[in-house]
Design a protein around this motif. Structure first.
Motif, PDB file in Angstrom:
ATOM      1  N   SER A 136       0.556  -1.518   0.025  1.00 44.04           N
ATOM      2  CA  SER A 136       0.009   0.351   0.181  1.00 44.04           C
ATOM      3  C   SER A 136       0.890   1.284   0.208  1.00 44.04           C
ATOM      4  O   SER A 136       0.071   2.225  -0.529  1.00 44.04           O
ATOM      5  N   LEU A 137       1.829   1.075   0.757  1.00 47.33           N
ATOM      6  CA  LEU A 137       2.634   2.184   0.903  1.00 47.33           C
ATOM      7  C   LEU A 137       3.327   2.273  -1.023  1.00 47.33           C
ATOM      8  O   LEU A 137       4.888   3.461  -1.082  1.00 47.33           O
ATOM      9  N   ALA A 138       3.566   1.268  -2.384  1.00 47.51           N
ATOM     10  CA  ALA A 138       4.135   2.144  -3.771  1.00 47.51           C
ATOM     11  C   ALA A 138       3.317   3.227  -3.971  1.00 47.51           C
ATOM     12  O   ALA A 138       2.340   3.627  -3.556  1.00 47.51           O
ATOM     13  N   GLY A 139       4.493   3.995  -4.159  1.00 41.58           N
ATOM     14  CA  GLY A 139       4.075   5.517  -5.316  1.00 41.58           C
ATOM     15  C   GLY A 139       3.794   6.768  -4.442  1.00 41.58           C
ATOM     16  O   GLY A 139       3.590   7.666  -4.450  1.00 41.58           O
ATOM     17  N   LYS A 140       3.730   5.725  -3.634  1.00 42.56           N
ATOM     18  CA  LYS A 140       4.169   7.027  -1.976  1.00 42.56           C
ATOM     19  C   LYS A 140       5.256   7.817  -1.533  1.00 42.56           C
ATOM     20  O   LYS A 140       6.088   6.862  -1.500  1.00 42.56           O
TER      21      LYS A 140
END
Length: 191
Positions: free
Chosen positions: A63-67
């Motif tokens: 869920s932290l991908a791209g953040k």
């Protein structure tokens, strides 16, 4: 305005939330009991001890991908209080970046104490937050969000500089634990 998620509700998490709140940003504060709550921020601050990071990455890594993920840890050996627990040629932040290859990982807030973030002052000087990372856009976005909260921000260089920031953080913690400086004080940057 940015939307920022902070994982960790301790003194640092609360103080960092206060800085972003002063800047008019929306803040999601997530504690240990919020494991099933989705991370909604574009910037995610890991305001937890270094020893807790691996579990967070395992649980929330996808869920932290791209953040933009901000590591505030100081990987101090708290049993001996005489060294860092990461290799001499690396850093906690580098290890986190390796674990989160689809995130923009930055180092920030580890050279400040919660009290100096909350007050905005180190002695008579405005609190300075040092940022290290390889993504210029991510650093700029984080720097703007911190500066909007009234603090000074300095780009400390690439992610490789996280090692020096962690050493500086370790020194500051050691001095405070040894009662050489106050937990309400610390290092200030004077330009």
């Amino acid at each position: 305005m940015a939307h920022i998620s902070i994982i960790g509700t301790g003194n640092m998490g609360q103080a960092i939330a206060g800085v972003f709140g002063k800047g008019g940003h929306s803040v999601q504060l997530l504690g240990q009991s919020d494991g099933s709550t989705p991370v909604t921020g574009d910037i995610v601050v890991l305001a937890v001890p270094y020893s807790a990071v691996a579990a967070i990455v395992a649980e929330r890594g996808q869920s932290l991908a791209g953040k933009t993920v901000v590591d505030i840890t100081n990987p101090v050996n708290f049993e001996t209080f005489d060294s860092l627990v990461v290799p001499a040629d690396g850093s906690a932040t580098a290890q986190i970046a390796q674990s989160l290859p689809q995130s923009n990982v930055l180092k920030a807030f580890n050279t400040t104490f919660a009290a100096t973030l909350a007050s905005g002052l180190v002695g008579p000087n405005t609190t300075t937050v040092l940022i290290a990372g390889d993504d210029a856009d991510a650093k700029s976005q984080l720097a703007d969000a911190i500066a909007a909260g009234g603090l000074t921000v300095i780009d400390a260089g690439p992610l490789a500089r996280a090692r020096e920031l962690e050493s500086l953080g370790f020194l500051q913690i050691s001095l405070a634990a040894g009662e050489k400086i106050s937990w309400t004080g610390g290092f200030g940057v004077v330009a």
